[in-house]
Design a protein around this motif. Structure first.
Motif, PDB file in Angstrom:
ATOM      1  N   VAL A 119      20.394  22.520 -23.627  1.00 20.09           N
ATOM      2  CA  VAL A 119      19.907  23.730 -22.962  1.00 20.09           C
ATOM      3  C   VAL A 119      19.285  23.372 -21.618  1.00 20.09           C
ATOM      4  CG1 VAL A 119      18.416  25.751 -23.180  1.00 20.09           C
ATOM      5  CG2 VAL A 119      19.527  24.819 -25.196  1.00 20.09           C
ATOM      6  N   GLU A 120      18.529  22.278 -21.578  1.00 18.43           N
ATOM      7  CA  GLU A 120      17.922  21.832 -20.328  1.00 18.43           C
ATOM      8  C   GLU A 120      18.989  21.490 -19.293  1.00 18.43           C
ATOM      9  OE1 GLU A 120      15.369  18.561 -21.256  1.00 18.43           O
ATOM     10  OE2 GLU A 120      14.028  19.816 -22.459  1.00 18.43           O
ATOM     11  N   GLU A 121      20.035  20.820 -19.718  1.00 22.18           N
ATOM     12  CA  GLU A 121      21.122  20.457 -18.800  1.00 22.18           C
ATOM     13  C   GLU A 121      21.807  21.705 -18.247  1.00 22.18           C
ATOM     14  OE1 GLU A 121      25.388  18.174 -19.120  1.00 22.18           O
ATOM     15  OE2 GLU A 121      23.737  17.489 -20.391  1.00 22.18           O
ATOM     16  N   PHE A 122      22.085  22.663 -19.123  1.00 19.03           N
ATOM     17  CA  PHE A 122      22.713  23.914 -18.690  1.00 19.03           C
ATOM     18  C   PHE A 122      21.808  24.658 -17.710  1.00 19.03           C
ATOM     19  CE2 PHE A 122      23.032  28.512 -19.204  1.00 19.03           C
ATOM     20  CZ  PHE A 122      24.342  28.722 -18.836  1.00 19.03           C
ATOM     21  N   LEU A 123      20.515  24.753 -18.036  1.00 21.79           N
ATOM     22  CA  LEU A 123      19.585  25.488 -17.200  1.00 21.79           C
ATOM     23  C   LEU A 123      19.344  24.772 -15.866  1.00 21.79           C
ATOM     24  CD1 LEU A 123      18.060  28.097 -17.362  1.00 21.79           C
ATOM     25  CD2 LEU A 123      16.147  26.878 -18.365  1.00 21.79           C
ATOM     26  N   ALA A 124      19.319  23.442 -15.869  1.00 21.25           N
ATOM     27  CA  ALA A 124      19.160  22.698 -14.614  1.00 21.25           C
ATOM     28  C   ALA A 124      20.347  22.954 -13.687  1.00 21.25           C
ATOM     29  CB  ALA A 124      19.008  21.211 -14.900  1.00 21.25           C
ATOM     30  N   ALA A 125      21.555  23.004 -14.248  1.00 18.99           N
ATOM     31  CA  ALA A 125      22.734  23.307 -13.428  1.00 18.99           C
ATOM     32  C   ALA A 125      22.654  24.729 -12.880  1.00 18.99           C
ATOM     33  CB  ALA A 125      24.004  23.120 -14.255  1.00 18.99           C
ATOM     34  N   ASP A 159      20.564  21.434 -29.331  1.00 22.09           N
ATOM     35  CA  ASP A 159      19.318  20.727 -29.056  1.00 22.09           C
ATOM     36  C   ASP A 159      18.802  21.061 -27.663  1.00 22.09           C
ATOM     37  OD1 ASP A 159      21.320  19.377 -27.745  1.00 22.09           O
ATOM     38  OD2 ASP A 159      20.462  17.392 -28.073  1.00 22.09           O
ATOM     39  N   ASP A 160      17.547  20.728 -27.445  1.00 19.89           N
ATOM     40  CA  ASP A 160      16.883  21.084 -26.194  1.00 19.89           C
ATOM     41  C   ASP A 160      17.542  20.432 -24.980  1.00 19.89           C
ATOM     42  OD1 ASP A 160      15.186  22.493 -27.764  1.00 19.89           O
ATOM     43  OD2 ASP A 160      13.447  21.194 -27.462  1.00 19.89           O
ATOM     44  N   ILE A 196      11.513  30.615 -29.906  1.00 16.43           N
ATOM     45  CA  ILE A 196      12.918  30.907 -30.179  1.00 16.43           C
ATOM     46  C   ILE A 196      13.727  29.627 -30.264  1.00 16.43           C
ATOM     47  CG2 ILE A 196      12.839  33.166 -29.077  1.00 16.43           C
ATOM     48  CD1 ILE A 196      14.273  31.922 -26.667  1.00 16.43           C
ATOM     49  N   GLY A 197      14.926  29.754 -30.803  1.00 18.80           N
ATOM     50  CA  GLY A 197      15.869  28.651 -30.871  1.00 18.80           C
ATOM     51  C   GLY A 197      17.170  29.053 -30.212  1.00 18.80           C
ATOM     52  N   PHE A 198      18.016  28.095 -29.962  1.00 17.90           N
ATOM     53  CA  PHE A 198      19.291  28.338 -29.302  1.00 17.90           C
ATOM     54  C   PHE A 198      20.426  27.909 -30.216  1.00 17.90           C
ATOM     55  CE2 PHE A 198      16.189  27.558 -25.949  1.00 17.90           C
ATOM     56  CZ  PHE A 198      16.369  28.676 -25.159  1.00 17.90           C
ATOM     57  N   ARG A 199      21.451  28.723 -30.274  1.00 17.49           N
ATOM     58  CA  ARG A 199      22.671  28.406 -31.031  1.00 17.49           C
ATOM     59  C   ARG A 199      23.872  28.692 -30.155  1.00 17.49           C
ATOM     60  NH1 ARG A 199      21.836  27.650 -36.463  1.00 17.49           N
ATOM     61  NH2 ARG A 199      19.831  28.357 -37.229  1.00 17.49           N
ATOM     62  N   ARG A 200      24.911  27.910 -30.394  1.00 13.04           N
ATOM     63  CA  ARG A 200      26.186  28.126 -29.712  1.00 13.04           C
ATOM     64  C   ARG A 200      27.260  28.120 -30.790  1.00 13.04           C
ATOM     65  NH1 ARG A 200      27.249  23.906 -25.424  1.00 13.04           N
ATOM     66  NH2 ARG A 200      25.946  25.179 -24.096  1.00 13.04           N
TER      67      ARG A 200
END
Length: 149
Positions: free
Chosen positions: A69-75, A65-66, A55-59
């Motif tokens: 998403v990684e920063e958001f998920l780490a928080a 970019d990954d 899958i991909g992510f859009r806002r």
């Protein structure tokens, strides 16, 4: 989302496969006996890498970019209480599985609330030629001469 994808299930599988040092770092049970922010970042990177295979992510319609998403998920992982991670490193499987399921559901809800999930077919990382090895040495080149790269 174009195709139905089980984000909660994918995150649950990553909880089952993540290394013990990462869980210990998040629970404050590692060598330093305090929570480790690097463990949250490593776990977020592992989850995003597993999700991005399909899958991909859009806002707001734009590709994300990954790293974002990684920063958001780490928080989001860091905001989970320490007590929940302590249950994950515990011995009893009953509370451990319940906690994994609850955390997976919460993280999946946060991801879907923040990002639009789209199928990303061009992201597929398979062999570049059907049946062709990625790296050709001299012996392989002689055997597979038709697969010149």
């Amino acid at each position: 989302m174009d195709a139905k994808y089980d984000i909660e299930g994918a995150v649950f599988i990553r909880f089952a496969l993540v290394g013990r040092p990462v869980l210990n770092g998040l629970a404050g049970k590692g060598q330093r006996r305090r929570r480790d922010a690097l463990a949250a970042a490593l776990f977020a990177r592992d989850i995003v890498a597993a999700l991005r295979r399909q899958i991909g992510f859009r806002r707001q319609g734009a590709h994300v970019d990954d790293a974002a998403v990684e920063e958001f998920l780490a928080a989001a992982i860091w905001e989970i209480p320490v007590e929940d991670f302590v249950a994950l490193v515990g011995i009893d499987a009953g509370p451990r599985d319940q906690t994994k399921r609850a955390m997976s559901k919460a993280l999946a809800e946060r991801l879907t609330a923040e990002f639009e999930i789209v199928s990303d077919e061009q992201r597929h990382t398979g062999w570049h030629l059907i049946g062709a090895p990625r790296r050709l040495d001299a012996a392989t080149t002689r055997r597979h001469a038709r697969w010149r790269l």
